[in-house]
Design an enzyme around this catalytic site. Structure first.
Site, mmCIF file in Angstrom:
data_model
loop_
_atom_site.group_PDB
_atom_site.id
_atom_site.type_symbol
_atom_site.label_atom_id
_atom_site.label_comp_id
_atom_site.label_asym_id
_atom_site.label_seq_id
_atom_site.Cartn_x
_atom_site.Cartn_y
_atom_site.Cartn_z
ATOM 1 N N ASN A 35 0.825 -1.209 0.000
ATOM 2 C CA ASN A 35 0.000 0.000 0.000
ATOM 3 C C ASN A 35 0.863 1.264 0.000
ATOM 4 O O ASN A 35 0.950 2.005 0.964
ATOM 5 C CB ASN A 35 -0.968 0.009 1.181
ATOM 6 C CG ASN A 35 -0.264 -0.001 2.526
ATOM 7 O OD1 ASN A 35 0.791 -0.611 2.675
ATOM 8 N ND2 ASN A 35 -0.842 0.668 3.505
ATOM 9 N N ASP A 78 -0.196 -5.582 12.348
ATOM 10 C CA ASP A 78 -0.845 -4.858 11.247
ATOM 11 C C ASP A 78 -0.417 -3.386 11.303
ATOM 12 O O ASP A 78 -1.234 -2.461 11.211
ATOM 13 C CB ASP A 78 -2.368 -4.988 11.304
ATOM 14 C CG ASP A 78 -3.012 -4.738 9.934
ATOM 15 O OD1 ASP A 78 -2.316 -4.882 8.919
ATOM 16 O OD2 ASP A 78 -4.205 -4.389 9.901
ATOM 17 N N GLY A 82 -6.141 2.627 10.708
ATOM 18 C CA GLY A 82 -4.803 2.103 10.960
ATOM 19 C C GLY A 82 -4.207 2.517 12.284
ATOM 20 O O GLY A 82 -4.444 3.616 12.791
#
Length: 417
Positions: free
Chosen positions: A96, A306, A325
């Site tokens: 990403n 993550d 996030g």
């Protein structure tokens, strides 16, 4: 690189010295000797640390840095330094970025940026061109360049035929397909878990059903194609049940769970703190308990931070408009030890390696020195001062944690806090 690690307790069930407190002599990057006491006639660097424990190097299967394109969030250089000081000897880098990592040249670029670091960077190539979900990217070429898996980060594969073809095609070279567990048509504009709290807070909900449907679909496709599938960051009790059933059928499936989805429920959203805006969303205590049970019985293969740095401009906004996030490399070990024993926490941080093609170097004489150094017993409250990342968007700020990494010995380098 030569070093002598003094009085370290080994936490490695595959080592001949598991649970023993020993000295470890490292010469030219390999473990030369392990014994109760080793002298240092050659005046090697000695590593002596309080309550020192040592394990196989830790691995994280889902890390984002931003570079290329989003260097204001994080660079590969500082990201890998953060990983090293947080105890990770290998991390898998998501695609990403901007441009998206979707070609041989892109994989080669990020690998070259990481070449002189102690922590090994394992690039994940985008599954589709520009991660738009329309056409498959150059999977085979990226595999030849060193890509360890293929994943459009946090973007579901909406076209089931595309997912089917990806699994069939990647099967020709043992490629690992990753599919984000969310059905966008069910999710709609939901930003938090669809439950009591979403109603109380006036925020649109993302129901468990959106994940459960996608997981069920992907498992049917996997059974049909006889492919190889990884489902990253599951968050619902039903997902655990579905994957447990698939494994009973001997399907080649693995999955991970984000550590914050184990620790927090959607009850923490009452203050609209955007550091808790994550994807998949924080869910209920019932889901947390099912995820923890899935880790205990082996249904869930690995945990991940993550780790997703987001700059302050995209977090200090209304909850609906904030980006998803949280960062998590620095807090991973300390958070896991609030739930699990030290032995289990270390197991969870190391057992995902083989799925992503990472060598397991046990702590035995003759093996490469790929070690994480840590203190499992220190208690502290995680704060901004503990953050090494450029971005500070941590869901764990203010959380009481147990255990902290000192750093790593890997790739013929020593990196300590």
């Amino acid at each position: 690189m030569n070093a002598l690690i003094k009085s370290a307790t080994v936490v490695d069930s595959k080592s001949d010295f598991h649970n023993e407190t020993v000295d470890i002599l490292i010469e030219k990057g390999r473990i030369a000797k392990i014994s109760k006491r080793i002298s240092n006639p050659n005046n090697y660097r000695e590593i002596k640390l309080d309550n020192l424990h040592v394990s196989q190097g830790w691995f994280d299967s889902s890390v984002s840095f931003g570079e290329p394109g989003f260097e204001e969030r994080e660079t590969i250089d500082n990201g890998l330094k953060t990983a090293s000081k947080s105890g990770f000897t290998a991390v898998a880098l998501n695609a990403n970025s901007f441009p998206v990592i979707d070609s041989y040249a892109d994989i080669s670029f990020v690998k070259s940026k990481a070449s002189n670091h102690a922590t090994q960077l394992l690039p994940i190539g985008a599954l589709t061109k520009e991660s738009k979900g329309i056409d498959l990217a150059e999977l085979y070429d990226m595999s030849n360049a060193g890509a360890v898996a293929f994943y459009d980060y946090q973007k579901p594969i909406s076209n089931p035929n595309l997912a089917k073809i990806a699994m069939q095609y990647a099967g020709n070279f043992n490629g690992l397909i990753c599919s984000f567990p969310q059905e966008n048509k069910i999710t709609g504009t939901g930003v938090v878990n669809e439950h009591v709290n979403s109603t109380k807070l006036g925020l649109k909900g993302n129901p468990n059903l959106a994940e459960d449907l996608q997981v069920a679909r992907d498992l049917f496709l996997l059974e049909y194609t006889e492919g190889k599938l990884h489902i990253p960051t599951i968050s619902t009790a039903k997902s655990v049940d579905l994957i447990r059933q698939a494994k009973a059928k001997k399907l080649d499936v693995s999955c991970s769970v984000a550590i914050h989805n184990l620790i927090y429920t959607d009850d923490v959203l009452s203050d609209f703190d955007t550091n808790f805006k994550v994807l998949p969303p924080l869910r209920t205590k019932n889901d947390c308990n099912a995820l923890i049970e899935g880790l205990k019985d082996g249904t869930i293969d690995m945990v991940t931070a993550d780790h997703n740095p987001i700059d302050i401009e995209d977090k200090k906004v209304e909850f609906d408009y904030a980006k998803y996030g949280t960062i998590g490399l620095e807090s991973s070990f300390g958070a896991l030890q609030t739930i699990f024993t030290t032995k289990k926490a270390i197991g969870l941080l190391t057992q995902g390696k083989s799925r992503f093609g990472v060598d397991e170097n046990t702590i035995n004489v003759g093996n490469d020195a790929e070690l994480t150094l840590f203190n499992p017993d220190v208690n502290y409250q995680f704060s901004v001062s503990n953050i090494l990342s450029k971005s500070k968007n941590s869901a764990f700020i203010g959380q009481d944690l147990k255990g902290m990494a000192y750093g790593i010995v890997a790739n013929k380098k020593i990196v300590l806090l």
